[in-house]
Design a protein around this motif. Sequence first.
Motif, short mmCIF file in Angstrom:
data_model
loop_
_atom_site.label_atom_id
_atom_site.label_comp_id
_atom_site.label_asym_id
_atom_site.label_seq_id
_atom_site.Cartn_x
_atom_site.Cartn_y
_atom_site.Cartn_z
N ILE A 1 -34.64 42.01 54.85
CA ILE A 1 -34.26 40.60 54.71
C ILE A 1 -34.00 40.28 53.24
O ILE A 1 -33.02 39.61 52.89
CB ILE A 1 -35.34 39.67 55.30
N ALA A 2 -34.88 40.76 52.37
CA ALA A 2 -34.72 40.48 50.94
C ALA A 2 -33.42 41.07 50.41
O ALA A 2 -32.69 40.42 49.65
CB ALA A 2 -35.92 41.05 50.17
N VAL B 1 -29.62 52.84 51.35
CA VAL B 1 -28.20 52.51 51.48
C VAL B 1 -27.79 52.47 52.95
O VAL B 1 -27.07 51.56 53.39
CB VAL B 1 -27.35 53.53 50.70
N LEU B 2 -28.24 53.45 53.72
CA LEU B 2 -27.88 53.50 55.14
C LEU B 2 -28.42 52.29 55.89
O LEU B 2 -27.73 51.72 56.74
CB LEU B 2 -28.41 54.79 55.76
N PHE B 3 -29.65 51.89 55.59
CA PHE B 3 -30.22 50.74 56.30
C PHE B 3 -29.44 49.47 55.97
O PHE B 3 -28.97 48.75 56.85
CB PHE B 3 -31.70 50.54 55.92
N GLY C 1 -26.76 42.06 61.88
CA GLY C 1 -26.77 43.19 60.96
C GLY C 1 -28.17 43.61 60.57
O GLY C 1 -28.44 44.80 60.34
N LEU C 2 -29.08 42.64 60.49
CA LEU C 2 -30.46 42.96 60.12
C LEU C 2 -31.17 43.78 61.20
O LEU C 2 -32.07 44.57 60.89
CB LEU C 2 -31.25 41.67 59.87
N ILE D 1 -33.29 46.92 60.11
CA ILE D 1 -34.75 46.94 60.21
C ILE D 1 -35.22 48.06 61.13
O ILE D 1 -36.18 48.78 60.80
CB ILE D 1 -35.25 45.57 60.73
N LEU D 2 -34.55 48.25 62.26
CA LEU D 2 -34.95 49.31 63.18
C LEU D 2 -34.79 50.69 62.54
O LEU D 2 -35.65 51.57 62.71
CB LEU D 2 -34.13 49.22 64.47
#
Length: 417
Positions: A170-171, A244-246, A273-274, A278-279
């Motif tokens: 999120i940040a 980067v991937l996340f 997108g989050l 996150i997963l």
Amino acid sequence: MDSPPSPTGQQHPVQPAPAPLGHGPAGSAAGPPHGARSHGTAVAPAWARPAPRRDRGLTATVVMIVASSAVLAWVGMFLLDRLGPPAFIICGILALVPLGICVLGIWWVDRWEPEPRSTLVFCFLWGAGVSVGIALLVGPYFTLALLELVPSGSADLLGMVIQAPVVEEIAKGMGILLLLLVRRRIFDGPVDGIVFAAAVAAGFAFTENILYFGSALLTAGGATVYQLGFTFILRGLLSPFAHVLFTACTGLALGLAARRAGNAWIAPAFVLGLVPAILGHMLWNGGPALLFGDFFVFYFLLQVPFFVLAVTGVWFLRRSEQRLTQRRLGEYAGAGWFSDAEVQMLATGAGRRRAMAWARAHHTAAPMKELIRRSTRLALTRQQIVAGREVEANREYERTLLGEVSAIRSALLAGTA
């Protein structure tokens, strides 16, 4: 004496054909843009250089850079106090290695239509400073809230598998979202979203690596060199693109939303997108211990294929952006602003390479590079108009770009005549 062969491969510099009345991309049904010269039923694309306008988006970016730099300074002081000067310096130098790898990756993705350096600087500072600061301040309280919900849970496990992915993604995503809201004009699509996300993530990973390397250095006891080297290999060499991937998932979603008119899709895209960001982060943090029992099994069975899939997806997105550039510049060719040969020169990889080789031979590499850059910007601005994004403002910007492209091309060819 004949002029030297032009970069399009023709003997004489290409002169644009007249644009049919009312059909130029920058024109309207009522006729040509103001300032064009009429010749019977056609309009020659002749422009005077428009007066420069103040870029409010750039001013806002500078303000954001200053604010993010202040937060990064605070984070740096925190790390310096926690690790001590020697460890801070050593680990900072080591963290430059994975950062350099990420920068090379960002450069590869961003080659077709490079983003303004100011935006990339902001993204890095947001990731390295603001995102880390949010994680440091919010993370502990988030873990306490999780322990209230799961009293029997392990604080370390909850922090690693749930708190860190949620708070950190999120940040980081907030930085991309802020840039989209402030610099919407330069946010053209999914490739841009991935580039900005990668810059944010690279900054975050840089600061986090200093912390992890420092922890390995200070807590390893007699095995200091071994533990630091092992941590450096795992984080710095085997997985420099993990963050980067996340975060690219969030950037991709926001980039797709940016292509649509209006702002209605931005908030849903941010949330959507989050979810994979996150997963994916949760899987990366918890997978080796909870699912596979061995990091290297997890790494080669899951992480490597996922990375290859991501690179392949980015390659296809870049190809799509190239085709879009060629299609939109082709519309200008139909209106007389470019020849077909110039479109091939400006909108294909092979054409650009030939153009730059020609320009270097004639000592005009800088203006040729600028011509390519502004022409690509013109094509993407045209795409925004077609998509219905801020049509009037983009039409004005389109006219400015047409004037700049015409002036650069004229100066370029005049210098080699």
